[in-house]
Design a protein around this motif. Sequence first.
Motif, PDB file in Angstrom:
ATOM      1  N   THR A  24       0.847  -1.183   0.000  1.00 33.57           N
ATOM      2  CA  THR A  24       0.000   0.000   0.000  1.00 33.57           C
ATOM      3  C   THR A  24       0.890   1.242   0.000  1.00 33.57           C
ATOM      4  OG1 THR A  24      -0.147   0.153   2.415  1.00 33.57           O
ATOM      5  CG2 THR A  24      -1.786  -1.198   1.294  1.00 33.57           C
ATOM      6  N   SER A  26       0.128   5.133   0.853  1.00 31.90           N
ATOM      7  CA  SER A  26      -1.014   5.859   1.405  1.00 31.90           C
ATOM      8  C   SER A  26      -0.660   7.282   1.812  1.00 31.90           C
ATOM      9  CB  SER A  26      -1.572   5.126   2.635  1.00 31.90           C
ATOM     10  OG  SER A  26      -1.874   3.785   2.337  1.00 31.90           O
ATOM     11  N   ASP A  67      -5.534  -4.315   5.873  1.00 30.74           N
ATOM     12  CA  ASP A  67      -4.942  -3.222   5.106  1.00 30.74           C
ATOM     13  C   ASP A  67      -4.203  -2.286   6.059  1.00 30.74           C
ATOM     14  OD1 ASP A  67      -4.341  -1.292   3.253  1.00 30.74           O
ATOM     15  OD2 ASP A  67      -6.397  -0.938   2.615  1.00 30.74           O
ATOM     16  N   THR A 102     -10.742  -3.998   5.263  1.00 28.21           N
ATOM     17  CA  THR A 102     -11.476  -3.343   4.181  1.00 28.21           C
ATOM     18  C   THR A 102     -12.183  -4.379   3.312  1.00 28.21           C
ATOM     19  OG1 THR A 102      -9.500  -3.335   2.774  1.00 28.21           O
ATOM     20  CG2 THR A 102      -9.932  -1.370   4.092  1.00 28.21           C
ATOM     21  N   PRO A 104     -13.937  -4.075  -0.454  1.00 30.48           N
ATOM     22  CA  PRO A 104     -14.488  -3.480  -1.668  1.00 30.48           C
ATOM     23  C   PRO A 104     -15.418  -4.474  -2.372  1.00 30.48           C
ATOM     24  CG  PRO A 104     -12.235  -4.191  -2.060  1.00 30.48           C
ATOM     25  CD  PRO A 104     -12.542  -4.505  -0.621  1.00 30.48           C
ATOM     26  N   PHE A 124     -16.123   0.748  -1.394  1.00 33.53           N
ATOM     27  CA  PHE A 124     -15.468  -0.045  -0.357  1.00 33.53           C
ATOM     28  C   PHE A 124     -15.899   0.470   1.010  1.00 33.53           C
ATOM     29  CE2 PHE A 124     -12.395   3.469  -0.315  1.00 33.53           C
ATOM     30  CZ  PHE A 124     -12.098   3.588   1.039  1.00 33.53           C
ATOM     31  N   THR A 163     -13.315   2.532  -4.948  1.00 29.78           N
ATOM     32  CA  THR A 163     -12.133   1.822  -5.422  1.00 29.78           C
ATOM     33  C   THR A 163     -12.183   1.705  -6.939  1.00 29.78           C
ATOM     34  OG1 THR A 163     -11.886   0.526  -3.387  1.00 29.78           O
ATOM     35  CG2 THR A 163     -10.882  -0.375  -5.367  1.00 29.78           C
ATOM     36  N   ARG A 183      -4.718  -0.644  -7.744  1.00 29.84           N
ATOM     37  CA  ARG A 183      -5.974  -0.011  -7.329  1.00 29.84           C
ATOM     38  C   ARG A 183      -5.704   1.355  -6.706  1.00 29.84           C
ATOM     39  NH1 ARG A 183      -8.967  -4.883  -3.986  1.00 29.84           N
ATOM     40  NH2 ARG A 183      -9.270  -6.324  -5.753  1.00 29.84           N
ATOM     41  N   ASN A 184      -6.704   2.204  -6.837  1.00 28.37           N
ATOM     42  CA  ASN A 184      -6.722   3.478  -6.124  1.00 28.37           C
ATOM     43  C   ASN A 184      -7.969   3.510  -5.256  1.00 28.37           C
ATOM     44  OD1 ASN A 184      -6.322   6.069  -5.200  1.00 28.37           O
ATOM     45  ND2 ASN A 184      -6.878   7.064  -7.110  1.00 28.37           N
ATOM     46  N   ASN A 185      -7.779   3.697  -3.952  1.00 31.28           N
ATOM     47  CA  ASN A 185      -8.877   3.720  -3.000  1.00 31.28           C
ATOM     48  C   ASN A 185      -9.035   5.155  -2.483  1.00 31.28           C
ATOM     49  OD1 ASN A 185      -9.096   0.617  -2.738  1.00 31.28           O
ATOM     50  ND2 ASN A 185      -6.963   1.039  -2.244  1.00 31.28           N
ATOM     51  N   ASN A 205      -6.500   8.030   1.447  1.00 29.16           N
ATOM     52  CA  ASN A 205      -6.242   7.849   0.019  1.00 29.16           C
ATOM     53  C   ASN A 205      -5.072   6.886  -0.099  1.00 29.16           C
ATOM     54  OD1 ASN A 205      -6.850   8.689  -2.817  1.00 29.16           O
ATOM     55  ND2 ASN A 205      -4.677   9.189  -2.762  1.00 29.16           N
ATOM     56  N   ASN A 208      -2.854   0.472  -4.122  1.00 27.58           N
ATOM     57  CA  ASN A 208      -2.481  -0.914  -3.844  1.00 27.58           C
ATOM     58  C   ASN A 208      -1.806  -1.520  -5.060  1.00 27.58           C
ATOM     59  OD1 ASN A 208      -5.702  -1.356  -2.308  1.00 27.58           O
ATOM     60  ND2 ASN A 208      -3.812  -0.758  -1.295  1.00 27.58           N
TER      61      ASN A 208
END
Length: 214
Positions: A24, A26, A67, A102, A104, A124, A163, A183-185, A205, A208
Motif C-alpha cells: 500500500t 497511502s 490493510d 477493508t 471493496p 469499499f 475503489t 488499485r486506487n482507493n 487515500n 495498492n
Amino acid sequence: VILLSTNYAFAQDRQKFGINAGLTYSNFRGMNIPTFQFEYGFGFIVGVSYEQYLNDKLSIKANLSYDKKANKGTSEIEFRGSIDEEPVVVNQELSFQYDYVTLPILMKYDFTDESSFFVNGGPFIGYLLSSRIVDNTSTNNLYPDTQSRTTTDYNNRLDYGLTLGFGKAFRLNDENSIVVEIRNNIGFAKTNKDDTYQGDSVQTNSFNLLVGWA
C-alpha cells in the motif's frame, strides 16, 4: 444486472476464489500540522477474494483484506538566541500507522474471453482496528528520542469510499491464474473525530499493488 443474470448466478464453473498480497502507498488528505510536510508512506495488504461471473466478461468481485495504511510528516525548525549564534535545529518525523479491515465490492470487466486484461470499480467499506503515531525527534542530529502512542480513540472507526483499478490475469491452466492489479482507493469518510489545526477533515487515500492467485 444480477436479476437479469440469474441463470448464471449459481454456476460453479463461473466462480473464482483467491488470495492476494501486496503493498500500500497511502496518504491522508487534510492532514495539516504547522511546520510539517506530509508525504505518502508504505504499508502492506493481505486478503482473500470471491468472484461471481455474470457472463463471459462481466463479474462481481468481493475482496476482504487486512490493510495497513501509513503516512509520515517531517519538520525542521531552527532556533537562534541572536543572529551571531549557531542555530539549534530540531528535526521531527511523525509516522502515522492505521490498521484496517477493508471490503471493496467491485464490478469487473474482462476485455478478452481469456480473462486477461481487466478493469474494475465499486464502493469499499473499512473498519479501523487500531492506529498509532511514532514521533522521532532529534536536536542538531543528536539526542534522538522516539515515542509511540496509540491514537485509536481519536479516530472514527468507519471508513468508506470508491475503489478503481485495472490489472492482468496470467492463466496457468483452465482453473488457475496469477493476477496482478493496481488499485486506487479514495476515501470519503471523515477519519478524525476532532478537526485538525486548520479545521479540516482527514480522509484516506491509498494505492495498492496486488499480486494474487485465483
